[in-house]
Scaffold this motif. Structure first.
Motif, short mmCIF file in Angstrom:
data_model
loop_
_atom_site.label_atom_id
_atom_site.label_comp_id
_atom_site.label_asym_id
_atom_site.label_seq_id
_atom_site.Cartn_x
_atom_site.Cartn_y
_atom_site.Cartn_z
N SER A 134 -16.86 19.97 24.12
CA SER A 134 -17.50 21.22 24.56
C SER A 134 -18.14 21.05 25.94
O SER A 134 -19.34 21.20 26.09
N ASP B 151 -22.02 10.92 24.33
CA ASP B 151 -21.42 12.21 24.03
C ASP B 151 -22.14 13.00 22.94
O ASP B 151 -21.51 13.72 22.18
N LYS B 152 -23.44 12.90 22.86
CA LYS B 152 -24.19 13.65 21.86
C LYS B 152 -24.35 15.11 22.24
O LYS B 152 -24.77 15.92 21.44
N PHE B 153 -24.01 15.48 23.49
CA PHE B 153 -24.18 16.86 23.93
C PHE B 153 -23.04 17.75 23.45
O PHE B 153 -23.13 18.96 23.54
N HIS B 154 -21.96 17.16 22.93
CA HIS B 154 -20.85 17.98 22.45
C HIS B 154 -21.23 18.67 21.14
O HIS B 154 -21.98 18.13 20.33
N LYS B 155 -20.68 19.87 20.94
CA LYS B 155 -21.02 20.68 19.77
C LYS B 155 -20.68 19.95 18.46
O LYS B 155 -21.47 19.95 17.54
N ASN B 156 -19.54 19.32 18.38
CA ASN B 156 -19.10 18.63 17.17
C ASN B 156 -19.13 17.11 17.36
O ASN B 156 -18.20 16.41 16.96
N GLN C 4 -10.93 22.16 23.33
CA GLN C 4 -11.10 22.51 21.92
C GLN C 4 -11.85 21.40 21.18
O GLN C 4 -12.59 21.66 20.25
N PRO D 166 -19.24 22.25 29.42
CA PRO D 166 -19.54 23.59 29.94
C PRO D 166 -18.72 23.87 31.20
O PRO D 166 -18.60 23.02 32.08
#
Length: 162
Positions: free
Chosen positions: A120, A48-53, A117, A122
């Protein structure tokens, strides 16, 4: 000089075959285990490194029959560092219907409306803020949209359970 060291090493390996075999196999097994552990740790740290946070997202899970559901709102209320939470169910098998077509899906998750929320993901169509506002809202992949409806633009279309 280096050539001399190689000769001495080779002679010792030939002279003490059993001892050399034990040492070389031990070294090979140790190196292989170290490489496997390194690959496992690298894989675990890559989720899950692609998530913004991604650096601020943590997983809280309760094993067995316990349910961590009621615990999360309480954590948010009592710990100021907790900004938001989302609860996900275990994957279940569910039958969905569109018109006369019925499909069995093996990995269906139920989630809170805060899913987009926290994560992230897409979206191809629709708005992330209002996507899960209704309790009966569904997020599906592009492939599922094509399978159920024959097109990708399926925002607002009906999908029945069962």
């Amino acid at each position: 000089m280096f050539r001399n060291y190689l000769k001495v090493a080779f002679r010792n390996i030939v002279r003490h075959r059993a001892f050399s075999a034990i040492n070389i196999s031990g070294l090979a097994i140790g190196m292989a285990c170290s490489i496997f552990i390194l690959l496992w740790v690298q894989n675990e740290l890559s989720y899950d490194k692609f998530h913004k946070n991604a650096g601020s997202i943590y997983r809280v899970s309760a094993g067995g029959e316990r349910n961590s559901g009621p615990m999360l709102p309480e954590l948010k209320a009592k710990i100021p560092a907790v900004k938001n939470y989302v609860r996900l169910s275990q994957p279940t098998t569910t039958v969905f219907a569109t018109g006369a077509k019925r499909f069995e899906e093996k990995a269906v998750f139920y989630a809170d409306s805060t899913l987009l929320q926290v994560f992230s993901f897409p979206l191809v169509n629709g708005n992330a803020e209002s996507a899960l506002a209704r309790p009966d809202a569904v997020l599906i992949t592009e492939d599922m949209a094509k399978k159920y409806f024959g097109s990708e633009d399926v925002v607002g279309r009906g999908l029945k359970k069962g």
